[in-house]
Design an enzyme around this catalytic site. Structure first.
Site, PDB file in Angstrom:
ATOM      1  N   TYR A 105       0.871  -1.183   0.000  1.00 41.74           N
ATOM      2  CA  TYR A 105       0.000   0.000   0.000  1.00 41.74           C
ATOM      3  C   TYR A 105       0.901   1.223   0.000  1.00 41.74           C
ATOM      4  CZ  TYR A 105      -3.029   3.725   1.595  1.00 41.74           C
ATOM      5  OH  TYR A 105      -3.710   4.911   1.679  1.00 41.74           O
ATOM      6  N   GLU A 193      -3.958   7.391  -3.762  1.00 38.63           N
ATOM      7  CA  GLU A 193      -3.746   6.088  -3.140  1.00 38.63           C
ATOM      8  C   GLU A 193      -3.431   5.055  -4.211  1.00 38.63           C
ATOM      9  OE1 GLU A 193      -6.320   5.042   0.589  1.00 38.63           O
ATOM     10  OE2 GLU A 193      -7.054   3.902  -1.105  1.00 38.63           O
TER      11      GLU A 193
END
Ligand code: GDP
Ligand code: MN
Length: 394
Positions: A105, A193
Site C-alpha cells: 500500500y 492512493e
C-alpha cells in the site's frame, strides 16, 4: 471530487509513474476488442475491472481475469450492470493482467493537522487500509513531506525499508513516492492512493524481471481548488453523481444530507452549524446542512427549498437568515415563490434579521408564514412542528 481509477491512472502516468496500459469499455463487445489487442500484444490474460467510485471492487466480484477475448467479453458482460455497494457499473477498465509477486500500500493524504502532505506505506497491500489501520495500526508507516523542500529521498527510503523493500525496488519506490507527492501538488488532490503498489513479474529478453507498478489508483480532488483546474472538472463522473449534489453545485449551494427531520436553510456556514446545534438543543435533529451563501437571490432560495423537500424524512423547515449582503426581503420573496410551487406541504418557521428585515417581516406576514424573532424560538417552533407532523403521520 472522486474520479474513476482510469482517470486517476492518467494523472499518475502524467507524473511519470509506472502504470500498466489500459482502455475503458462501455460494452462487452468493446471489452472484447480491447482484450484482443492486449492479448495480441503478448499478454496471457487480461484483467477486467468495474469502474465505480467505491473501494473493495475486488471483494465484490468487480475485478476478474480472462484468458481469451471471448472470456473477456463474457466477464465484462457480467460486470457491466452489476450492483456494487449501490452503484450500477457502467464501464470497465481492461488491461493486460499482471503477474503479482507482492502487493504493498502506498498513499498520500493532505494532513490538515500537520498542514503537510503525509505519505503512508504498508506491506499489507491489496486489503483496505482502513481495516489495516483498525487491526494493526503499527503496520502503517508515515513520513511528512516538507512544505518547501517536498519529499526528500531519504524519507522515501525510510518508508521503503519499513515495508521491506530493497535492491532495485528501493530506487523505484523512491521515484514512485516522489511522483505521488507530485500528483498531489499538480492536481490539488487531497488523496492519492495506490493499493496495490505491486511487484510484478514480466518476461524479458534475459528471462524474468521484476518491477514495481501502480496496479490500482484512487485520487480525490479538492473541490475548492477545481476552479484552478478546468481540465479536471471534465473528469467528474455524471453517471454516478447524486442529482441533489448536481443541483446544489449548479446553484452554488453547500448542501450536505443528514439523518434528521428538520430541514435547515441558512446563509453562512458558521450560522448553519449554529442553527444545527440549536435544533439539537431544542430536541430535534437536522436533516441537512445547507448554506445558501451570500446575496442569495429568489431562484437560489427556491432551489434550496427543492433540495430540502426532496428528502422524505423532512417534517419541518427552519429558515434562519442573517441579512448582510443577503437582503431579507429577497429571501422572503424566494420563500413565498418556493412555497407556492412546492409539492409537499411542510410546516416552516422563518427567522430573518438584518438587512431589510422589516420588509421581509411584512411580506412573510402577508403570506401567513410562521416567523420567529430569535433563533432559539425558531428552533423550538420547528422541532414542535416536526414532532406534531410525525405524530399526525403515525
Ligand atoms: P479494489 O478491490 O477496488 O481495490 O480493486 P484493485 O484494483 O485493488 O483490485 C483488487 C485486487 O485484485 C488486487 O489487490 C489484486 O490482488 C487483484 N488484481 C488487480 N489487478 C490484477 C492483475 O492485473 N493481475 C492479478 N493477478 N491480480 C490483479
Ligand atoms: Mn485497490
Amino acid at each position: 471530487m472522486k474520479i474513476q481509477e482510469a482517470d486517476a491512472k492518467s494523472l499518475l502516468a502524467a507524473q511519470g509513474l509506472p502504470v500498466p496500459p489500459w482502455a475503458v469499455a462501455r460494452t462487452a463487445a468493446d471489452a472484447r476488442t480491447v482484450a484482443e489487442r492486449f492479448l495480441a500484444d503478448g499478454a496471457s490474460h487480461v484483467v477486467i475491472k468495474a469502474q465505480v467510485l467505491v473501494g473493495g471492487r475486488g471483494k465484490a466480484g468487480g475485478v476478474k481475469l480472462a484468458g481469451s477475448a471471448a472470456e473477456a467479453e463474457e466477464i465484462a458482460g457480467r460486470i457491466l450492470g452489476m450492483d456494487i455497494k449501490g452503484i450500477t457499473v457502467r464501464k470497465v477498465l481492461v488491461g493486460p493482467a499482471a503477474v503479482i509477486v507482492k502487493e504493498f500500500y502506498l498513499g498520500a493524504i493532505l494532513d490538515r493537522a500537520s498542514r503537510r502532505i503525509v505519505l503512508m506505506a504498508s506491506a499489507e497491500g491489496g486489503v483496505e487500509i482502513e481495516e489495516v489501520a483498525k487491526v494493526t495500526p503499527e503496520a502503517i508507516h508515515r513520513v511528512a513531506a516538507h512544505p518547501l523542500l517536498g519529499l526528500l529521498d531519504w524519507q522515501a527510503r525510510e518508508l521503503a525499508f519499513a515495508v521491506g523493500l530493497a535492491g532495485p525496488h528501493l530506487r523505484d519506490f523512491v521515484k514512485i513516492s516522489r511522483g505521488i507527492v507530485a500528483t498531489m501538488r499538480a492536481n490539488d488532490a487531497d488523496l492519492v492512493e495506490v493499493n496495490p503498489l505491486a511487484i510484478i513479474r514480466e518476461s524479458g529478453p534475459e528471462g524474468y524481471v521484476e518491477r514495481l507498478v501502480c496496479l490500482d489508483a484512487k485520487v480525490t480532488l479538492d473541490d475548492s481548488a477545481l476552479p484552478r483546474h478546468p481540465d479536471l472538472e471534465k473528469l467528474r463522473d455524471l453517471d454516478e453523481e447524486d442529482p441533489a449534489d448536481a443541483e446544489a453545485r449548479h446553484y452554488d449551494i453547500s448542501f450536505i444530507h443528514l439523518d434528521g427531520s428538520i430541514g435547515c436553510m441558512v446563509n453562512g456556514a458558521g450560522l448553519a452549524m449554529t442553527t444545527m446545534d440549536l435544533v439539537k438543543r431544542a430536541g430535534g435533529a437536522p436533516a441537512n446542512f445547507l448554506d445558501i451563501g451570500g446575496g442569495a437571490k429568489a431562484d437560489r432560495v427556491s432551489a434550496a427549498m427543492r433540495l430540502i423537500l426532496a428528502d422524505p424524512k423532512v417534517r419541518a423547515i427552519l429558515v434562519n437568515i442573517f441579512g448582510g449582503i443577503t437582503r431579507g426581503d429577497e429571501v422572503a420573496r424566494g420563500l413565498i415563490d418556493a412555497r407556492a410551487r412546492q409539492e409537499r406541504d411542510v410546516p416552516m418557521v422563518v427567522r430573518i434579521v438584518g438587512t431589510n428585515a422589516e420588509e421581509a417581516a411584512r411580506l412573510l406576514h402577508e403570506a401567513a408564514f410562521e416567523t420567529a424573532a430569535t433563533l432559539d424560538e425558531a428552533a423550538a417552533k420547528a422541532v414542535a412542528a416536526a414532532q406534531q407532523a410525525t405524530g399526525d403521520a403515525a
